[in-house]
Scaffold this motif. Structure first.
Motif, mmCIF file in Angstrom:
data_model
loop_
_atom_site.group_PDB
_atom_site.id
_atom_site.type_symbol
_atom_site.label_atom_id
_atom_site.label_comp_id
_atom_site.label_asym_id
_atom_site.label_seq_id
_atom_site.Cartn_x
_atom_site.Cartn_y
_atom_site.Cartn_z
ATOM 1 N N HIS A 28 -5.220 40.729 3.860
ATOM 2 C CA HIS A 28 -5.769 39.569 3.157
ATOM 3 C C HIS A 28 -7.055 40.032 2.476
ATOM 4 O O HIS A 28 -7.491 41.166 2.676
ATOM 5 N N CYS A 57 -7.900 33.600 -0.853
ATOM 6 C CA CYS A 57 -7.333 34.880 -0.455
ATOM 7 C C CYS A 57 -6.885 35.612 -1.714
ATOM 8 O O CYS A 57 -6.159 35.071 -2.537
ATOM 9 N N GLU A 112 -5.364 38.734 -1.753
ATOM 10 C CA GLU A 112 -4.254 39.689 -1.587
ATOM 11 C C GLU A 112 -3.032 38.873 -1.220
ATOM 12 O O GLU A 112 -3.064 38.096 -0.250
ATOM 13 N N CYS A 125 -0.171 37.484 0.583
ATOM 14 C CA CYS A 125 0.056 37.685 2.013
ATOM 15 C C CYS A 125 1.197 36.838 2.553
ATOM 16 O O CYS A 125 1.305 36.613 3.754
ATOM 17 N N HIS A 172 0.127 31.925 0.870
ATOM 18 C CA HIS A 172 -1.015 32.676 0.332
ATOM 19 C C HIS A 172 -1.882 31.837 -0.618
ATOM 20 O O HIS A 172 -3.107 31.866 -0.546
ATOM 21 N N MET A 226 -4.369 29.583 1.084
ATOM 22 C CA MET A 226 -5.205 30.173 2.140
ATOM 23 C C MET A 226 -6.651 30.146 1.629
ATOM 24 O O MET A 226 -7.134 31.109 1.048
HETATM 25 CU CU LIG Z 1 -4.127 35.928 2.798
#
Ligand SMILES: [Cu+2]
Length: 250
Positions: free
Chosen positions: A194, A231, A233, A235, A239, A242
């Motif tokens: 992340h 976030c 990245e 994930c 995501h 997040m």
């Molecule tokens: Cu993430």
């Protein structure tokens, strides 16, 4: 965004526009200028013959120019990135933010201010670089698909957490930090990669399973009161939601 990263962003955008105008300007000019007309025989201006490399069109000055000029531009962009990189990755052992502060509940062998902890007293110079007397350590853990903030043993005025309900994102954690203080987030992940992206600080760093990473959070006076943490990245399924909130107070 923190001034030093905002300045770098503007500088990169400026050069991107200059390069784009030259490259696309050239492309469109030639596309329309050398267009063939319906019904007319196309004149072979470049003297191109099938199966023969057009050596006669070679231009050494042009070759050198388009090799050397981008190379010089890359050197320049590397040079202007130096200070922001230093701000991003300065050492926790006597770098831009000195050493860890003596924080109230951990160690009593020091002089504290009226709030019960040693202050970072951070300040920004004319280039946007932030320096501090010392920094406070907090912990950030990434997990599918939420953030966990741990203030460790810091006083509540210095670092606190709560949760809040936000449209689209649902219930998100809130990280409350103090202006003028600098924090070093020690981070890791419970599962996949992340990266907390502190939008108004202009910084982000990966969190990895089984490996500790760090991110500087210098909360300067001109930072807006509330900003998003997302976030950065990919994930998994959730995501995109997040998220978390950074709330700063005086
Ligand atoms: Cu993430």
């Amino acid at each position: 965004m923190t001034a030093i990263f905002e300045g770098l962003w503007d500088h990169y955008i400026l050069w991107s526009v200059i390069v784009a105008v030259i490259a696309f300007g050239w492309l469109y000019h030639h596309s329309f200028w050398f267009i063939s007309e319906d019904g007319k025989e196309v004149p072979n201006v470049d003297e191109i013959a099938i199966g023969v490399f057009p050596k006669h069109n070679d231009d050494m000055r042009l070759e050198v120019a388009w090799t050397v000029l981008p190379f010089l531009l890359i050197i320049w962009l590397t040079y202007v990135s130096w200070a922001p990189l230093d701000a991003m990755w300065t050492s926790p052992e006597g770098g831009n933010h000195g050493f860890a502060c003596d924080d109230g509940s951990i160690n009593h062998d020091y002089t504290v201010n009226q709030n019960g902890f040693e202050s970072s007293n951070n300040s920004m110079d004319s280039t946007g670089m932030i320096t501090s007397d010392c920094y406070h350590v907090i912990k950030i853990t990434g997990q599918q698909w939420f953030w966990n903030f741990d203030c460790l043993e810091l006083a509540a005025d210095l670092c606190d957490t709560s949760t809040e309900s936000m449209e689209v994102y649902g219930t998100v954690p809130v990280l409350k930090l103090k202006r003028g203080e600098t924090y070093l987030a020690v981070m890791e992940s419970q599962d996949v990669t992340h990266a907390p992206w502190f939008q108004h600080l202009g910084t982000k760093e990966d969190t990895l399973p089984g490996m500790e990473t760090t991110l500087w959070l210098p909360i300067n006076d001109d930072l807006t009161r509330e900003s998003m943490i997302l976030c950065a990245e990919y994930c998994g399924d959730a995501h995109s939601i997040m998220a978390a909130k950074l709330e700063v107070h005086n």
